[in-house]
Scaffold this motif. Structure first.
Motif: not given
Length: 226
Positions: A180-205
């Motif tokens: 539910d956003y205006a169309p866009h690509l979120h592109f992210q580079i990740i060193k360690d996926l920490q066991g995630k599958f098909g998902d990884y945080p794109g926003v942090c505290s």
């Protein structure tokens, strides 16, 4: 001498992750920081209004793609419990790069690699359809994440399938498919996926930002958008 990922990324040339026919000269920066959006008369919770805002920004700057957002503190996420609930700190610091352009735009593999995982992250404000690629260069393994895709992008995908740099792997999705956003690509580079599958945080505290700065290098090291 051991090389690090950031050095390797900066050496790559001619990288595009959306429509390769659009030159980086046709990109324009977009500030979506909380300090900026708080000054605008803009309803951040309405995807259609937000899309019109993006289109006006592109038109006013005679541009085709708006980009930005790495380590940007935003108010975009306050509408969703994905980013804040009674048991968690507010996550509002964006740790990928956003590329804003119309739905249906082609999404390209940044580098040679293989499909690590894919998933439709369906919560309000989440990625929607998401693909993660795994790359190995000079014995350095890392990942690229592509979020806010179309539903069709996940069809006939196979874990382990080889992809080549510049190959179309998806198209951009429209609201509400894309979280539910205006169309866009979120592109992210990740060193360690920490066991995630098909998902990884794109926003942090705020308290997590030091870790994510290290684990998720600036995507513009690779894209080199001026």
């Amino acid at each position: 001498m051991n090389r690090n990922l950031e050095e390797l990324l900066k050496e790559q040339k001619n990288i595009k992750v959306i429509d390769s026919s659009i030159d980086y000269r046709d990109y324009v920066a977009l500030d979506l920081s909380a300090t900026h959006t708080d000054q605008l008369d803009l309803n951040l919770t309405d995807a259609l209004i937000f899309e019109e805002f993006i289109e006006n920004h592109l038109s006013n700057n005679k541009a085709k793609v708006a980009f930005g957002g790495y380590i940007e503190t935003r108010n975009l996420y306050r509408r969703s419990t994905v980013f804040k609930n009674e048991n968690t700190d507010e996550r509002n610091i964006h740790i990928g790069l956003d590329l804003w352009i119309k739905a249906g735009t082609s999404v390209l593999a940044a580098l040679d690699g293989k499909i690590h995982s894919f998933q439709d992250n369906t919560a309000l404000g989440d990625y929607g359809p998401t693909i993660i690629l795994e790359h190995n260069y000079e014995n350095i393994t890392f990942y690229t994440l592509y979020g806010h895709l179309s539903s069709e992008s996940l069809l006939e995908k196979e874990i382990g399938k080889i992809v080549k740099k510049g190959e179309q792997i998806a198209t951009l999705g429209a609201a509400p498919i894309n979280g539910d956003y205006a169309p866009h690509l979120h592109f992210q580079i990740i060193k360690d996926l920490q066991g995630k599958f098909g998902d990884y945080p794109g926003v942090c505290s705020r308290k997590e930002v030091e870790f994510y700065l290290e684990n998720c290098p600036d995507p513009n090291f690779l894209l080199n958008i001026e």
